[in-house]
Design a protein around this motif. Sequence first.
Motif, mmCIF file in Angstrom:
data_model
loop_
_atom_site.group_PDB
_atom_site.id
_atom_site.type_symbol
_atom_site.label_atom_id
_atom_site.label_comp_id
_atom_site.label_asym_id
_atom_site.label_seq_id
_atom_site.Cartn_x
_atom_site.Cartn_y
_atom_site.Cartn_z
ATOM 1 N N THR A 94 0.828 -1.203 0.000
ATOM 2 C CA THR A 94 0.000 0.000 0.000
ATOM 3 C C THR A 94 0.865 1.258 0.000
ATOM 4 O O THR A 94 0.583 2.208 -0.737
ATOM 5 C CB THR A 94 -0.936 0.001 1.227
ATOM 6 N N ILE A 114 0.918 4.177 -2.885
ATOM 7 C CA ILE A 114 0.696 5.589 -2.550
ATOM 8 C C ILE A 114 1.907 6.417 -2.966
ATOM 9 O O ILE A 114 1.767 7.505 -3.529
ATOM 10 C CB ILE A 114 0.398 5.742 -1.049
ATOM 11 N N LEU A 169 -7.112 5.741 -3.003
ATOM 12 C CA LEU A 169 -6.784 4.749 -1.975
ATOM 13 C C LEU A 169 -7.534 3.449 -2.186
ATOM 14 O O LEU A 169 -6.985 2.371 -1.979
ATOM 15 C CB LEU A 169 -7.063 5.322 -0.586
#
Length: 77
Positions: free
Chosen positions: A8, A12, A69
């Motif tokens: 993750t 990002i 996200l």
Amino acid sequence: MMSELGKTLVVIGLGIFLLGGLLWLSGGTLKNFPIGRLPGDILIQNGHFTFYFPLTTCILLSIGLSALLWLGQAITR
């Protein structure tokens, strides 16, 4: 758990990198982009007092970041 967090963070980070590159390569052509001056943003000017709250801008940024996200989470699964 930690490998998911790592994936993750990489997604990002890549998203921020790509956005930064886009802004850098635009060479100032995005300066007329109306972010922060949208209809629905609250601006009150009275004498020596100015109050500004970018309500619509906040809502659009929230939707965009939530979608980013969500997409990052869907990719890492």
